[in-house]
Motif scaffolding. Structure first.
Motif, PDB file in Angstrom:
ATOM      1  N   LYS A   1       8.016  -0.633  -2.480  1.00 21.00           N
ATOM      2  CA  LYS A   1       8.865   0.567  -2.341  1.00 21.00           C
ATOM      3  C   LYS A   1       8.580   1.203  -0.983  1.00 21.00           C
ATOM      4  CE  LYS A   1       9.228   5.209  -4.343  1.00 21.00           C
ATOM      5  NZ  LYS A   1       7.897   5.807  -4.136  1.00 21.00           N
TER       6      LYS A   1
ATOM      7  N   GLY B   1      10.054   8.107   1.312  1.00 25.86           N
ATOM      8  CA  GLY B   1      10.133   9.198   2.273  1.00 25.86           C
ATOM      9  C   GLY B   1      11.207   8.972   3.313  1.00 25.86           C
TER      10      GLY B   1
ATOM     11  N   ILE C   1      12.456  12.070  -0.858  1.00 25.38           N
ATOM     12  CA  ILE C   1      11.615  13.157  -1.370  1.00 25.38           C
ATOM     13  C   ILE C   1      12.389  14.469  -1.320  1.00 25.38           C
ATOM     14  CG2 ILE C   1       9.475  14.442  -0.963  1.00 25.38           C
ATOM     15  CD1 ILE C   1       8.332  11.863   0.301  1.00 25.38           C
TER      16      ILE C   1
ATOM     17  N   VAL D   1       9.659  19.535  -3.066  1.00 28.54           N
ATOM     18  CA  VAL D   1       8.201  19.470  -3.167  1.00 28.54           C
ATOM     19  C   VAL D   1       7.625  20.768  -2.580  1.00 28.54           C
ATOM     20  CG1 VAL D   1       8.032  16.946  -3.153  1.00 28.54           C
ATOM     21  CG2 VAL D   1       8.024  18.163  -0.981  1.00 28.54           C
TER      22      VAL D   1
ATOM     23  N   VAL E   1       5.078  21.309  -0.881  1.00 24.90           N
ATOM     24  CA  VAL E   1       4.217  21.135   0.291  1.00 24.90           C
ATOM     25  C   VAL E   1       5.097  20.955   1.521  1.00 24.90           C
ATOM     26  CG1 VAL E   1       2.220  20.161  -0.908  1.00 24.90           C
ATOM     27  CG2 VAL E   1       4.078  18.653  -0.229  1.00 24.90           C
TER      28      VAL E   1
ATOM     29  N   SER F   1       6.412  18.945   4.088  1.00 16.46           N
ATOM     30  CA  SER F   1       6.467  17.505   4.357  1.00 16.46           C
ATOM     31  C   SER F   1       7.593  17.183   5.328  1.00 16.46           C
ATOM     32  CB  SER F   1       6.716  16.740   3.042  1.00 16.46           C
ATOM     33  OG  SER F   1       6.985  15.390   3.333  1.00 16.46           O
TER      34      SER F   1
ATOM     35  N   ARG G   1       9.026  14.590   5.398  1.00 12.47           N
ATOM     36  CA  ARG G   1       9.891  13.636   4.692  1.00 12.47           C
ATOM     37  C   ARG G   1      10.805  14.303   3.673  1.00 12.47           C
ATOM     38  NH1 ARG G   1       5.193  11.404   6.128  1.00 12.47           N
ATOM     39  NH2 ARG G   1       3.992  12.504   4.548  1.00 12.47           N
TER      40      ARG G   1
ATOM     41  N   HIS H   1       5.322  13.976  -9.108  1.00 10.01           N
ATOM     42  CA  HIS H   1       3.956  14.342  -8.707  1.00 10.01           C
ATOM     43  C   HIS H   1       3.656  15.707  -9.315  1.00 10.01           C
ATOM     44  CE1 HIS H   1       3.045  11.424  -5.315  1.00 10.01           C
ATOM     45  NE2 HIS H   1       4.295  11.122  -5.645  1.00 10.01           N
TER      46      HIS H   1
ATOM     47  N   ASP I   1      -2.332   7.071  -6.528  1.00 12.51           N
ATOM     48  CA  ASP I   1      -2.177   7.591  -5.172  1.00 12.51           C
ATOM     49  C   ASP I   1      -3.421   8.387  -4.782  1.00 12.51           C
ATOM     50  OD1 ASP I   1      -1.008   8.349  -2.768  1.00 12.51           O
ATOM     51  OD2 ASP I   1       0.655   9.442  -3.676  1.00 12.51           O
TER      52      ASP I   1
ATOM     53  N   GLY J   1       1.743  11.387   0.130  1.00  9.71           N
ATOM     54  CA  GLY J   1       2.051  11.432   1.550  1.00  9.71           C
ATOM     55  C   GLY J   1       0.847  11.851   2.372  1.00  9.71           C
ATOM     56  N   THR J   2      -0.337  11.744   1.780  1.00  8.93           N
ATOM     57  CA  THR J   2      -1.551  12.190   2.476  1.00  8.93           C
ATOM     58  C   THR J   2      -1.983  11.177   3.535  1.00  8.93           C
ATOM     59  OG1 THR J   2      -2.970  11.102   0.850  1.00  8.93           O
ATOM     60  CG2 THR J   2      -2.409  13.411   0.436  1.00  8.93           C
TER      61      THR J   2
ATOM     62  N   ALA K   1      -0.394   3.213  -4.171  1.00  9.50           N
ATOM     63  CA  ALA K   1       0.085   4.023  -3.043  1.00  9.50           C
ATOM     64  C   ALA K   1      -1.113   4.703  -2.391  1.00  9.50           C
ATOM     65  CB  ALA K   1       1.078   5.065  -3.544  1.00  9.50           C
TER      66      ALA K   1
ATOM     67  N   ASP L   1       3.535   0.938  -2.424  1.00  7.83           N
ATOM     68  CA  ASP L   1       4.412   2.031  -2.025  1.00  7.83           C
ATOM     69  C   ASP L   1       3.881   2.614  -0.717  1.00  7.83           C
ATOM     70  OD1 ASP L   1       6.027   4.270  -1.973  1.00  7.83           O
ATOM     71  OD2 ASP L   1       5.122   5.207  -3.730  1.00  7.83           O
ATOM     72  N   VAL L   2       4.767   2.874   0.229  1.00 14.84           N
ATOM     73  CA  VAL L   2       4.333   3.439   1.504  1.00 14.84           C
ATOM     74  C   VAL L   2       5.327   4.478   1.989  1.00 14.84           C
ATOM     75  CG1 VAL L   2       5.476   1.627   2.882  1.00 14.84           C
ATOM     76  CG2 VAL L   2       3.525   2.866   3.850  1.00 14.84           C
ATOM     77  N   ALA L   3       4.787   5.535   2.588  1.00 22.44           N
ATOM     78  CA  ALA L   3       5.647   6.522   3.256  1.00 22.44           C
ATOM     79  C   ALA L   3       5.148   6.700   4.693  1.00 22.44           C
ATOM     80  CB  ALA L   3       5.649   7.840   2.506  1.00 22.44           C
ATOM     81  N   SER L   4       4.027   7.406   4.852  1.00 19.68           N
ATOM     82  CA  SER L   4       3.584   7.751   6.214  1.00 19.68           C
ATOM     83  C   SER L   4       3.146   6.545   7.040  1.00 19.68           C
ATOM     84  CB  SER L   4       2.457   8.784   6.150  1.00 19.68           C
ATOM     85  OG  SER L   4       1.395   8.317   5.349  1.00 19.68           O
TER      86      SER L   4
END
Ligand SMILES: O=C(O)c1ccccc1N[C@@H]1O[C@H](COP(=O)(O)O)[C@@H](O)[C@H]1O
Length: 214
Positions: free
Chosen positions: A5, A8, A29, A32, A34, A36, A38, A85, A129, A138-139, A162, A183-186
């Motif tokens: 996956k 973001g 996303i 949220v 926070v 972000s 994304r 989340h 995660d 997303g950390t 993730a 799973d990857v975003a950043s």
């Protein structure tokens, strides 16, 4: 081989690049609590996910403040699946599943295996995660893949690995934890929520390899 996956996504061109690279799922996303790079608003999330072709899972990643709001959002954005989340009870997850008939993935912190076990029979999949204190992802931080693999082996639900994965580390992560998906975003980003298309393609390719990177 782990499914992949790419998450973001904030732009149509990035979403198409992820699909062209062979991603099994894509994520946007929205809502949220926070800050972000994304995050997109629900209307933009709906527009982006409307472009996802058949056989690729359109996923909404969100942290709404109630189960009722989650249902409302899912009716607006109409993804195939939702990745939640934050703090949820088993009853809330059951309610969201029943009301929307969507697959519900629950993100749990890698340091809280008891929570993963508590939701094993409730969620459709568990995302292991590295989350912050609010439960957001997303950390860009990794966790102990061997421990994640031990946990995955005890769970019945499919496990999505993730947290800080990159094209350079994903093959090793898959070999160590043997997850259902990664799973990857950043880790495949340029800046400001824009994806590096070359990194996206390498991530997808390397997730399907054991150790030999391209
Ligand atoms: O990416 C975010 O900003 C985010 C905010 C709130 C909830 C989830 C978020 N991201 C998701 O976390 C995982 C791992 O991300 P990373 O690869 O460590 O950057 C992924 O599903 C993100 O979409």
């Amino acid at each position: 081989m782990a499914r992949v996956k790419i998450c973001g996504l904030t732009r149509g061109a990035d979403l198409r690049a992820a699909v062209d690279a062979g991603a099994d799922a894509v994520g946007v996303i929205s809502e949220v609590p926070v800050d972000s790079p994304r995050e997109v608003d629900p209307a933009a999330a709906a527009e982006l996910l409307a472009d996802v072709p058949p056989f690729v899972t359109a996923t909404l990643v969100t942290m709404p403040d109630s189960a009722e709001r989650a249902v409302e959002l899912l009716r607006t954005v109409t993804p195939d699946a939702v990745q939640l989340h934050g703090e949820w009870t088993p009853d809330e997850i059951r309610y969201i599943r029943a009301e929307t008939e969507r697959k519900v993935l629950l993100a749990v912190d890698a340091d809280d295996p008891a929570r993963a076990e508590a939701f094993d029979a409730v969620a459709d999949a568990l995302v292991i995660d590295s989350t912050d204190e609010s439960g957001a992802g997303g950390t860009g931080e990794t966790h102990d893949w061997e421990r994640a693999g031990d946990l995955a082996a005890r769970l019945t639900s499919p496990v999505v690995l993730a947290g800080g994965l990159t094209p350079e580390t994903v093959a090793e992560a898959v070999r160590t934890a043997d997850p259902f998906a990664v799973d990857v975003a950043s880790g495949v980003e340029l800046s400001d929520g824009r994806k590096d298309h070359n990194a996206v393609a390498r991530f997808v390719a390397n997730a399907g390899r054991e150790m030999e990177l391209i």
